[in-house]
Design a protein around this motif. Structure first.
Motif, PDB file in Angstrom:
ATOM      1  N   GLU A 103       5.677  34.368  16.797  1.00  0.00           N
ATOM      2  CA  GLU A 103       5.224  35.600  17.525  1.00  0.00           C
ATOM      3  C   GLU A 103       6.144  36.373  18.550  1.00  0.00           C
ATOM      4  OE1 GLU A 103       1.725  34.503  19.995  1.00  0.00           O
ATOM      5  OE2 GLU A 103       1.738  36.282  21.152  1.00  0.00           O
ATOM      6  N   PHE A 115       5.203  44.299  16.903  1.00  0.00           N
ATOM      7  CA  PHE A 115       3.665  44.061  16.439  1.00  0.00           C
ATOM      8  C   PHE A 115       2.892  43.838  17.738  1.00  0.00           C
ATOM      9  CE2 PHE A 115       6.337  43.083  12.713  1.00  0.00           C
ATOM     10  CZ  PHE A 115       5.332  43.373  11.741  1.00  0.00           C
ATOM     11  N   LEU A 131      -0.156  41.006   9.693  1.00  0.00           N
ATOM     12  CA  LEU A 131      -0.001  39.814   9.415  1.00  0.00           C
ATOM     13  C   LEU A 131      -1.124  38.830  10.180  1.00  0.00           C
ATOM     14  CD1 LEU A 131       1.727  38.398  12.027  1.00  0.00           C
ATOM     15  CD2 LEU A 131       3.541  39.820  11.295  1.00  0.00           C
ATOM     16  N   TYR A 186       7.747  38.551  16.117  1.00  0.00           N
ATOM     17  CA  TYR A 186       6.980  39.763  15.704  1.00  0.00           C
ATOM     18  C   TYR A 186       6.874  40.599  16.917  1.00  0.00           C
ATOM     19  CZ  TYR A 186       5.471  36.835  11.832  1.00  0.00           C
ATOM     20  OH  TYR A 186       5.771  36.090  10.707  1.00  0.00           O
ATOM     21  N   ARG A 187       6.882  40.161  18.094  1.00  0.00           N
ATOM     22  CA  ARG A 187       6.508  41.064  19.244  1.00  0.00           C
ATOM     23  C   ARG A 187       7.871  41.803  19.593  1.00  0.00           C
ATOM     24  NH1 ARG A 187       1.885  40.932  21.843  1.00  0.00           N
ATOM     25  NH2 ARG A 187       0.466  39.055  21.476  1.00  0.00           N
ATOM     26  N   PHE A 215      -1.929  40.410  13.789  1.00  0.00           N
ATOM     27  CA  PHE A 215      -0.951  41.339  14.375  1.00  0.00           C
ATOM     28  C   PHE A 215      -0.973  42.609  13.511  1.00  0.00           C
ATOM     29  CE2 PHE A 215       0.231  37.683  16.464  1.00  0.00           C
ATOM     30  CZ  PHE A 215       0.604  38.077  17.756  1.00  0.00           C
ATOM     31  N   LYS A 218       1.414  46.661  12.965  1.00  0.00           N
ATOM     32  CA  LYS A 218       2.541  47.536  13.447  1.00  0.00           C
ATOM     33  C   LYS A 218       2.593  48.653  12.395  1.00  0.00           C
ATOM     34  CE  LYS A 218       7.511  48.064  13.483  1.00  0.00           C
ATOM     35  NZ  LYS A 218       7.736  48.643  14.548  1.00  0.00           N
ATOM     36  N   LEU A 260      12.653  40.329   8.162  1.00  0.00           N
ATOM     37  CA  LEU A 260      11.566  41.269   8.642  1.00  0.00           C
ATOM     38  C   LEU A 260      12.044  42.772   8.537  1.00  0.00           C
ATOM     39  CD1 LEU A 260       8.809  41.012   9.609  1.00  0.00           C
ATOM     40  CD2 LEU A 260       9.765  40.530  12.076  1.00  0.00           C
TER      41      LEU A 260
END
Ligand code: COA
Length: 153
Positions: A118, A126, A109, A121-122, A149, A151, A92
């Motif tokens: 998730e 995101f 995404l 990502y969080r 999501f 960012k 990422l």
């Protein structure tokens, strides 16, 4: 170069996605995507300094599509035996650096609701911007929402 990336991506793809959800892409889908000038991939080995000499050395990959000042993370996957060791995080980070270098200001995404990705990502900031009820219909246990999501890069 495309063939080498394709082999490495498919090596991970074949192991990484639960067939119950029908999320994996086939070789042709990935090959066609990689032919497009706005589609890019990141492939990494199990360790930051691991050499990628053959497809089997790949531990994870990210596939991205760039349009205007936006980027979409199409797929992110790590082989099961390499999970929870920071490979996804490393992918990422590299994906975001590459996207910024291409001039992208936002990364979007979409994932199946309930996917533990998730948490990853969080962690990177995101935020959920949308939900598509029942979007994934290939799931064995009935339709599942898609969650979107975004960012700012
Ligand atoms: C999602 C995925 C890419 C994560 O790869 P990974 O290499 O295991 O991720 P990392 O080791 O870098 O995890 C970083 C952090 O994310 C979170 N995380 C990752 N996987 C998690 C899980 N299954 N449950 C809870 N948190 C998780 C954790 O906070 C983790 O840090 P920690 O291990 O120190 O607790 C991997 O599980 C995968 O390939 N899943 C199948 C494909 C998929 O669904 N991809 C996403 C949609 S395209």
């Amino acid at each position: 170069m495309i063939d080498e990336s394709l082999d490495a991506i498919m090596h991970v793809m074949e192991q990484a996605f639960d067939p119950a959800y029908g999320e994996a892409w086939n070789r042709r889908q990935v090959g066609d995507a990689l032919m497009l000038p706005n589609t890019h991939c990141v492939v990494v080995g199990a360790e930051p300094a691991s050499p990628l000499r053959e497809p089997g050395d790949a531990a994870g990959f990210a596939l991205l599509r760039h349009a205007a000042d936006e980027e979409e993370l199409l797929l992110l996957a790590v082989s099961p035996q390499h999970r929870r060791r920071g490979v996804g995080r490393r992918l990422l980070v590299q994906a975001m650096l590459d996207a910024r270098a291409r001039g992208s200001a936002y990364l979007f995404l979409e994932m199946r609701d309930g996917n533990p990705a998730e948490f990853l990502y969080r962690e990177f900031g995101f935020e959920q911007i949308g939900r598509r009820p029942g979007y994934y219909r290939g799931a064995a246990d009935g339709p599942i929402d898609a969650v979107t999501f975004a960012k700012r890069l």
